[in-house]
Motif scaffolding. Sequence first.
Motif, PDB file in Angstrom:
ATOM      1  N   ASP A  82      32.215  -5.259  10.446  1.00  0.00           N
ATOM      2  CA  ASP A  82      33.127  -4.330   9.789  1.00  0.00           C
ATOM      3  C   ASP A  82      34.470  -5.065   9.629  1.00  0.00           C
ATOM      4  O   ASP A  82      34.827  -5.901  10.446  1.00  0.00           O
ATOM      5  N   LEU A  83      35.151  -4.742   8.575  1.00  0.00           N
ATOM      6  CA  LEU A  83      36.444  -5.386   8.340  1.00  0.00           C
ATOM      7  C   LEU A  83      37.482  -4.271   8.114  1.00  0.00           C
ATOM      8  O   LEU A  83      37.325  -3.436   7.226  1.00  0.00           O
ATOM      9  N   VAL A  84      38.472  -4.296   8.936  1.00  0.00           N
ATOM     10  CA  VAL A  84      39.521  -3.283   8.776  1.00  0.00           C
ATOM     11  C   VAL A  84      40.877  -3.991   8.738  1.00  0.00           C
ATOM     12  O   VAL A  84      41.038  -5.083   9.291  1.00  0.00           O
ATOM     13  N   ALA A  85      41.858  -3.328   8.109  1.00  0.00           N
ATOM     14  CA  ALA A  85      43.185  -3.921   8.020  1.00  0.00           C
ATOM     15  C   ALA A  85      43.867  -3.830   9.371  1.00  0.00           C
ATOM     16  O   ALA A  85      43.618  -2.915  10.146  1.00  0.00           O
ATOM     17  N   GLU A  86      44.763  -4.808   9.594  1.00  0.00           N
ATOM     18  CA  GLU A  86      45.436  -4.850  10.882  1.00  0.00           C
ATOM     19  C   GLU A  86      46.476  -3.734  10.936  1.00  0.00           C
ATOM     20  O   GLU A  86      46.679  -3.100  11.949  1.00  0.00           O
ATOM     21  N   ARG A  87      47.114  -3.568   9.787  1.00  0.00           N
ATOM     22  CA  ARG A  87      48.164  -2.566   9.734  1.00  0.00           C
ATOM     23  C   ARG A  87      47.673  -1.422   8.877  1.00  0.00           C
ATOM     24  O   ARG A  87      46.892  -1.620   7.929  1.00  0.00           O
ATOM     25  N   GLU A  88      48.252  -0.287   9.181  1.00  0.00           N
ATOM     26  CA  GLU A  88      47.740   0.907   8.500  1.00  0.00           C
ATOM     27  C   GLU A  88      48.069   0.915   7.022  1.00  0.00           C
ATOM     28  O   GLU A  88      47.302   1.413   6.210  1.00  0.00           O
ATOM     29  N   GLU A  89      49.300   0.313   6.675  1.00  0.00           N
ATOM     30  CA  GLU A  89      49.694   0.318   5.264  1.00  0.00           C
ATOM     31  C   GLU A  89      48.794  -0.571   4.418  1.00  0.00           C
ATOM     32  O   GLU A  89      48.708  -0.459   3.221  1.00  0.00           O
ATOM     33  N   ASP A  90      48.108  -1.435   5.086  1.00  0.00           N
ATOM     34  CA  ASP A  90      47.244  -2.349   4.338  1.00  0.00           C
ATOM     35  C   ASP A  90      45.823  -1.799   4.185  1.00  0.00           C
ATOM     36  O   ASP A  90      44.936  -2.511   3.698  1.00  0.00           O
ATOM     37  N   GLU A  91      45.599  -0.603   4.650  1.00  0.00           N
ATOM     38  CA  GLU A  91      44.234  -0.091   4.663  1.00  0.00           C
ATOM     39  C   GLU A  91      43.596  -0.097   3.274  1.00  0.00           C
ATOM     40  O   GLU A  91      42.405  -0.387   3.123  1.00  0.00           O
ATOM     41  N   SER A  92      44.446   0.162   2.317  1.00  0.00           N
ATOM     42  CA  SER A  92      43.880   0.227   0.960  1.00  0.00           C
ATOM     43  C   SER A  92      43.504  -1.148   0.448  1.00  0.00           C
ATOM     44  O   SER A  92      42.818  -1.291  -0.557  1.00  0.00           O
ATOM     45  N   LYS A  93      44.059  -2.146   1.113  1.00  0.00           N
ATOM     46  CA  LYS A  93      43.818  -3.501   0.623  1.00  0.00           C
ATOM     47  C   LYS A  93      42.502  -4.053   1.157  1.00  0.00           C
ATOM     48  O   LYS A  93      42.059  -5.151   0.819  1.00  0.00           O
ATOM     49  N   VAL A  94      41.852  -3.307   2.001  1.00  0.00           N
ATOM     50  CA  VAL A  94      40.537  -3.752   2.522  1.00  0.00           C
ATOM     51  C   VAL A  94      39.479  -2.736   2.055  1.00  0.00           C
ATOM     52  O   VAL A  94      39.553  -1.549   2.397  1.00  0.00           O
TER      53      VAL A  94
END
Lengths: 1317, 171
Positions: A1175-1187
């Motif tokens: 699974d790949l998730v963004a480190e920061r919450e604001e970047d969630e859309s970027k993953v």
Amino acid sequence: MGYAPFSPIAPALINVLCVPAGRKSAGIITHRAPDQEPQAEGHASALLFHFTSHSDPNFVQHTKFFEPNRRPQIALGIIDGSSLPPDAFDAALEHAQSRLRQISEQASATDRPIKLIVFDAPNSLPTSDAVFVHTDPDKPSVCELIKWLSEAVALAGSHTLDVVNSEEAELPQSVVRSERLNGAEARPDSRTENSQRQSVIPSLGRKNTQTAPVPEDQTYEATSGKIVSAALVKLLIGQWAEALPQLVDGARAARDANSPAWHAKALEGMLVCLLLHAWAGNEFQIPQDCYPTTRGLSTGSAVHIIADDNRTVSEKFTSTNTNGLTGLTAMLPGLTATIMNLYDRSTIGFDNGLPPILVCEMRVRLTALLIILRRHGSLLSAAALDELVGLREDIKLAPPLGPSSAALVLRSSPLSSLLVESITEAQAQLPVQVACTIYAAVGQRLAELKLERKQGFYLKDVLQKLPPVLVEARKVGAAEAAVHPSASGMNAFASTDKHHAIVAQGVRALLKLTMRTFNIPDLWDTYHRGGDTDSQATTRKRLSSWLSVFTSGDIATKLEVLRLCVRVSDALPDLIGSTQFMGLLLFVARQQITVFPDPSNTVPLIAMEEQTRLANGINNAVSATQRSGVTKVLADYWDDFLIRGIELYESPSAGKLMPHSSQDLSLTTTSGTSKKDPFIYNPFSGDRKTSGPAVLVKDEVASFDVILQNPLEIDIEVENISLLSESCRFEAEMHSVVIGPLTTQGFTLQGTPKETGSLKIIGCHARIRNCHERDFTVYSGLWKPPEVVKRKQLRNIEVSLPETRTLELKVVDPLPQLRICSTTLTQQSIMLLDGEKCRFSLTLENADSIPADLILFSYQDSVSRQLQDALATKDLQPSDTYELQHQLMHRQAIRRINHTPESNGRSSSTAAVEASSKQTFEFEVLGKPGLTEVVVLVDYAYLAKPRNEVEGTFYTRQLRFVVNVTVNGSVDVPRCAIVSIPEQITSPQAHPTTPQTNGKAPAAAAENEQKDVATNQGKCLLQLDLRSLWQTSLNVTIETTDPTTTSSPSSETPPNWTPATTMTLLPTQTARTLTLFTRLYIPSPHAQIPTLTPSTTRQFVVSASKLSLEAELATRETFWYHDEICKRVRIRWREESTHQGGRGREGEIDTRKAIRLSPRMIDALRVEHLQVSFDLVAEREEDESKVVRKGSEAFEVRRNVFAKLIVRVRNLGREEVKLLLRLQPCLADQPHGVAMDLGKKFVWSGVLQRVFRGGIAADESATSELGVVGLAPGSYEVNATVEEVRARSREVEGVSGGNAERRIWHARRPASIVVVE
Amino acid sequence: MSYYFVVVSPTDTPMFEYTFGTSKAGGSGQAHFRNGESSRYMNQFIIHAAIDVAEEVQWLSPNMWLKVIDHYAPTNSHISCFMTGTNVRFMLLHQPGGPPAAAGSRTSTLSSSSIAQNPLSPQTDEAIRQFMTEVYEVWVKTMMNPFYKIGDEIKSPAFRARVAAAGRKWL
């Protein structure tokens, strides 16, 4: 012949005629009148009486002086006093007296004293003329008789002396000449009266005087004759001392008168006189005349033999001791030779010689004297003298003495040749009737000489002469009675003529004696009359007789003797004897005792025509007696080995009886519905060989195969034959059969047992035509005669009978008799397609009055038999064994369909057919390749009690219903494959909503993913090529099931089949189908392959497999995956017509056979123990859309966005694993060298190699995180590999070896990360 | 002269039988027994009766050749016997071929000394002895045949031919 001409002391015997004078006297004569009874009064002299019951009228008149005692000198009438009426006793006595007088007249003894002797008179009457004798030892009366006898002798003697003196002038001529004439004519003149005789003699005398050569000699001859005959009379009346000198005078006178006859007579008289003196113990002087002189001896060869042998000896003795026994002994051979010579001269020297009969008698007489002497070791002992006189007859032969111990050696051959010579003369010169007496006497003497073969020879000679004489006599008798000669014998037999019977008996005795001399044993004693079982002992006796006939002597001569016996019996006619001898001839003629089944049988020794003639002869004799109606004569059957075998004949219709023990019942499954395990022993299936006695059912007719033999070349007609049983009531039926010539023949006999228990069939009771009814034991073995080479062996031949056989049977209580009365199959055959099922029903009918309360079904089919055979070979792989066992267990060719429970709720396990009712049972046949027939076996019985109470043995009967099956192909699977599905196809459908869920709750998404992994393990494609083999189009449906989706894990509920593919196959069309199939997770693919046979399950097994560990593991893996996939796939087909409402065929393909797995296919099918997911998730919450997740393992991320790669490892296994995770980032789709060049493109934080702390427990999962940043846009991949921390040896059940190694799992697919701007 | 030769086993069973006639003095070699048809079994009977005599005579002489042991007057048959060590007896019945002598007369015809006519002449005796010795030789050879079982009938055609040859040669 009233007098004993063959007794050595014949001239000194007083001839007493004893005749019955009244009723019932015949018995007394035979019992009480001994043949010869000398009475010695003191020792000085004695009177010797010879009692006889008949007189011989031949020659009597001519030997009045030459042999004065030839005619009866005293006549005694014997009467049974108790038979006389007491009131008319005197009258009866008077009558008897007159009768006696008449008899004595007939016997030309009118001038003799006569007396009536009354036995057992009620009261003694002294006034009567008779003598009364009591049978109880009443001495006075016997003494009275003796006293009277001596008086009578004295009277008769003086009377005879008077006659001799008065008739002296006519004496010599009449004696000598008339005798010769009589001898030449040989005509017995039984009724010559005294007066007639007186008239005849002078005429003969006149006739002969013309031819007499020397008339003056006759006067001398007459004088000597007178002296001699007077001396003979004195010898008779006991005045031995006076007789001897007178005889000497007579001898001298006769010698001077050149009369050899009188000379010989005088010498014989002297010999007898000396012997009597010696016997009485008197002092005596041997007269000089007795010593042989060479003067006048002829050259007779036989006489020479004796005389030459002994002359020197006798001369030696005369010189030393002229008195006493030794001298007498030494003198005897010479004297006898002289006498014989003189007699010979008297017959051949002159015209008026003595009649040959006298010479023959004399010769036998003198030879008898020598024979007795020889028997006593050539010594005149007291015993020898006693025997000479006739006091003893039962002297055993003394052991032969050596030449040194005895003064004389008398050889038997000269004696026998003397006897034979007299026979030769008798044969040549005498009529047959007279010659026979000589033959008989010679035969007796030969037997005394132990020359039994010679005796037999002459007895045979006599017999050979008998038949023509008998036939002639019959003709004469028939002419007198005015009947046909052939009928005369039958009449004689038919009439209650006791006389004829006695004669026949006598002749039979003679014939049997002849047989015995030829060493043919007499078998009649061994036959039992009246149907008794002939014991083995008597059979053995008969067998040994047969053997003795065959092992010693010439069989041809024996057969000839037997034929002669038959001829004599026929001529008599003696029907009893005739049948006996014919039977014996048939008995002796066969060459083999037990007939061989093959045609190499040796024929009997007599020709077939003769056998037929004998059989006809027996038939004629029996039917002749039957016609007469008085007595019935039957022959003895000659073959003891008629029955050669008895077997129980089991008719296929009645159903074979099988014994079962009570345990057999418990072995059968109690519930008839459940499938029977084919590997558990079923006592009711198959054709078992039963040991122990065969079984009969009470009151049911049983058939037996009986093997009969016939050793002859004629048909044997068995009029009735029935079985013979023991120890149980058995009703045997009568049958009749004709046995062909020289064969063994099978025949069926029937009988009905009437009692339960054990029954023994021991043989047969049979009546062969014209033979006695008798029992026959079963002799099943073959018999061969023992070898006899030496004479010694003949004495005790051990005869062992052939092996006997008794049939042991058991009779049980009545059983029901079921039959199959109808079936739904029109013919007993069906056609099936492969995998098709067909039902049929059987209706059993019980016509009996006994219910069948136990009915058990068992089955046989051609496929199971082959499978069982294949299983029996032990070198099969476990997987193959399992497949075969599975076939046997789960795909039975035939099974019974459980009836829908009927109204009474009776379960079919208690199947029963009530008395006189019907019951239907239904069966299902499954079409399998190679199936040709199925057999339904129905075992049934009547137990009459609950099954658990059955004890001991019970019997079932079996019905057999055979169905012929033809199986055609339906749908074939020529090719099968399993392919994995590429990610691109499955992922969009599998995760349509992932981005949303991901965005909302990562933890929930992770859980969801987990579940996905656990339940939806991905899919694969099952590719099957189907080919139709049937001639109509088939509709094929492939159905699958997934047990993991069903709620209940219980395997017993039927799986929920969902149709996956449906297609229509045209005939011979091949089509490929693809079916989506869930991949399989097998927790332990390396488990041992089980076996379905409980009997072969063992706790400790050493594998005999030669496979390596890897190969073994691969095999096991294949097996388990195959097993699992087969459970989940079902391929059914049906004919198109079925859809259109028709009743078409339908069936199911055996997937276990259709689907075959290769290692590649297993790879596609397998779900690993450890599942690695990313699974790949963004480190920061604001970047969630970027993953963005693009697939299950595919992600898209913006450049320079810090993301977190989560690797989740899930342990599906059953144990905890400690793992090392290795991550391998690389460029996607690049060669290996370039792919690793990640600098300035893709960076990560942390180590790529890490440990899951604490391990992962079973069914748990663990995660590991790695920070990643994509610096340059592009496609990257991160591969994950998990490896066990420590190597551990794998423990695989049933396989030895295996090195310790660390297991490694790879992620199924790498995480694909696409970096975009 | 007509001959009937038989080998009698110790158990009195005939093991070999051969009937032949003289070949000397113009004889045809065919047997002409005077009892005609009945000779077939009569000869056997006569031989059987003569075994009695043989049993007695065998103890009186140390020789195997027992000479003429018996005589049957009615057919003027003479029986000679040769006894082997195993109690097998070679019996030869010989019957002069001339006109039958008057039955019962004990005066034998001494006119001719030829073998064919005079069964009691020394020449005949010698000839029969030679015959018996030769047969004995052949018999011993037959006994040594491993395929022959003691006590069986002698079926060997060679034996028969040898006996026939001996008969032609000596008798």
